[in-house]
Scaffold this active site. Structure first.
Site, PDB file in Angstrom:
ATOM      1  N   LYS A 194       4.730   3.889  -4.189  1.00 44.28           N
ATOM      2  CA  LYS A 194       3.637   4.130  -3.256  1.00 44.28           C
ATOM      3  C   LYS A 194       2.727   5.186  -3.861  1.00 44.28           C
ATOM      4  O   LYS A 194       3.153   6.308  -4.111  1.00 44.28           O
ATOM      5  CB  LYS A 194       4.189   4.589  -1.910  1.00 44.28           C
ATOM      6  N   LYS A 247       2.548  -0.422  -3.334  1.00 41.90           N
ATOM      7  CA  LYS A 247       1.507  -0.162  -2.350  1.00 41.90           C
ATOM      8  C   LYS A 247       0.500   0.831  -2.893  1.00 41.90           C
ATOM      9  O   LYS A 247       0.916   1.843  -3.443  1.00 41.90           O
ATOM     10  CB  LYS A 247       2.182   0.410  -1.108  1.00 41.90           C
TER      11      LYS A 247
HETATM   12  C1  PBG Z   1       3.153   6.528   6.429  1.00 40.57           C
HETATM   13  C2  PBG Z   1       2.430   5.339   5.966  1.00 40.57           C
HETATM   14  C3  PBG Z   1       1.111   5.223   5.489  1.00 40.57           C
HETATM   15  C4  PBG Z   1       0.884   3.866   5.302  1.00 40.57           C
HETATM   16  C5  PBG Z   1       2.047   3.191   5.632  1.00 40.57           C
HETATM   17  N1  PBG Z   1       3.005   4.113   6.015  1.00 40.57           N
HETATM   18  C6  PBG Z   1       0.056   6.237   5.295  1.00 40.57           C
HETATM   19  C7  PBG Z   1       0.221   7.326   4.312  1.00 40.57           C
HETATM   20  O1  PBG Z   1       1.181   7.380   3.549  1.00 40.57           O
HETATM   21  O2  PBG Z   1      -0.619   8.207   4.337  1.00 40.57           O
HETATM   22  C8  PBG Z   1      -0.424   3.261   4.873  1.00 40.57           C
HETATM   23  C9  PBG Z   1      -0.674   1.868   5.361  1.00 40.57           C
HETATM   24  C10 PBG Z   1      -2.078   1.402   5.263  1.00 40.57           C
HETATM   25  O3  PBG Z   1      -2.991   2.108   4.794  1.00 40.57           O
HETATM   26  O4  PBG Z   1      -2.312   0.254   5.664  1.00 40.57           O
HETATM   27  N2  PBG Z   1       3.856   7.238   5.480  1.00 40.57           N
END
Ligand code: PBG
Length: 322
Positions: A194, A247
């Site tokens: 991520k 992601k």
């Molecule tokens: C929470 C989380 C996030 C997303 C999914 N789980 C945001 C972040 O890490 O700031 C992002 C999902 C999206 O942008 O569609 N940890």
């Protein structure tokens, strides 16, 4: 000339015979944003035509999604401000909104695979994915909370917990906690790679979860790195992840491919909120054909190697491919 590649493109029929990639409703995970209340269906400003819904509406929508052929939802909740703190107390509440949302979905449509976001940011006064000490996001104390949170989700009926926090060692801790609690049928989909991406902006609007100070670069990955994504994914598989995730998706197709080659578990990709917003905005301006952009991006993500795709376009995609 003895080689004419255009032969295989001459008609729709022959093109479909030689197509290397196909999209089916089984590919998609539909993210859902849940809020307290009744009859609530609030549009998210930066995600046109996407909504935060209360439990009663959630039940209806989940039934509808399942009837369209979608087999999985990924739940996120918007935590009330007064319940936020620096320890994730509300995340562990067996009667919390997430836990009730899990039960609601299981009641409405028991066959659908319920996945849950595991991270502290929606519950954090600081909007960070972990416990904050000074200016630091502390790892090990956060991991303990995430493990407990996962058990709470499993107890409520979650099929798969999806840690999206990027703390070190959380997959092993979660797996051990699930085993200890007797939740031997609960899976883990790890957000393994991520990235610290700007494409999460609209999501943070949706849940009011933007970091209050600094950014997420000490835990989410550096956009510059690919080898590190492979390392993270392989570590998570060793720690017991059933599915690993990359992601965002579209700007990280090379990562999806590299991870697909490196592990022997399903790879998922998350077409995130900013990817959704870009397509919506360009379509609204008349600069892109929305339906074509949806199918082309999803096809690209699958072609890159994603076995599963979490996408806000799940419902549209199913309509477009049927
Ligand atoms: C929470 C989380 C996030 C997303 C999914 N789980 C945001 C972040 O890490 O700031 C992002 C999902 C999206 O942008 O569609 N940890």
């Amino acid at each position: 000339m003895i080689k004419r590649p255009r032969i295989l493109r001459v008609s729709p029929s022959i093109r479909s015979l030689v197509a290397e990639t196909t999209l089916t409703p089984n590919d998609f995970i539909a993210p859902m944003f849940v809020v307290e209340g009744k009859g609530q269906r609030e549009e998210i400003q930066s995600m046109p035509n996407y909504y935060r819904v209360s439990l009663d509406i959630l039940k209806k929508e989940v039934k509808e999604l399942y009837s369209l052929g979608i087999k999985s939802v990924l739940l996120f909740i918007k935590c009330e401000d007064e319940l936020k703190d620096n320890k994730g107390t509300e995340a562990l509440n067996d009667k919390g909104l997430m836990q009730r949302a899990i039960q609601a979905v299981k009641e409405a449509q028991p066959e659908i695979v319920v996945m849950t976001d595991v991270a502290l940011d929606p519950y954090s006064t600081f909007g960070h994915d972990g416990i904050v000490e000074g200016s630091e996001i502390v790892n090990d104390a956060t991991v303990e909370v995430l493990a407990e949170m996962s058990v709470s989700h499993a107890r409520a009926g979650a099929d798969v917990v999806a840690p999206s926090d990027m703390m070190d060692g959380r997959i092993l801790a979660i797996r051990k906690a699930l085993e200890k609690g007797g939740y031997t049928k609960t899976g883990i989909m790890s957000y393994s790679a991520k990235y610290a991406s700007c494409f999460y902006g609209p999501f943070r609007d949706a849940l009011d979860s933007a970091p209050g100070f600094g950014d997420k670069k000490t835990y989410q990955m550096d956009v510059a790195n690919r080898r590190e994504a492979i390392k993270e994914a392989m570590m998570d598989v060793e720690e017991g992840a059933d599915i690993v995730m990359v992601k965002p998706a579209l700007a990280y197709l090379d990562i999806i491919r590299a991870v697909r080659y490196s592990v022997r578990v399903p790879v998922s990709a998350y077409q995130v909120s900013g990817e959704y917003a870009m397509i919506k905005a360009a379509a609204k301006a008349g600069w892109l054909n929305e339906e074509k952009a949806i199918l082309e991006t999803l096809m690209s993500i699958k072609r890159a190697g994603a076995d599963l795709i979490a996408t806000y376009f799940a419902r549209d995609a199913v309509r477009l491919i049927s």
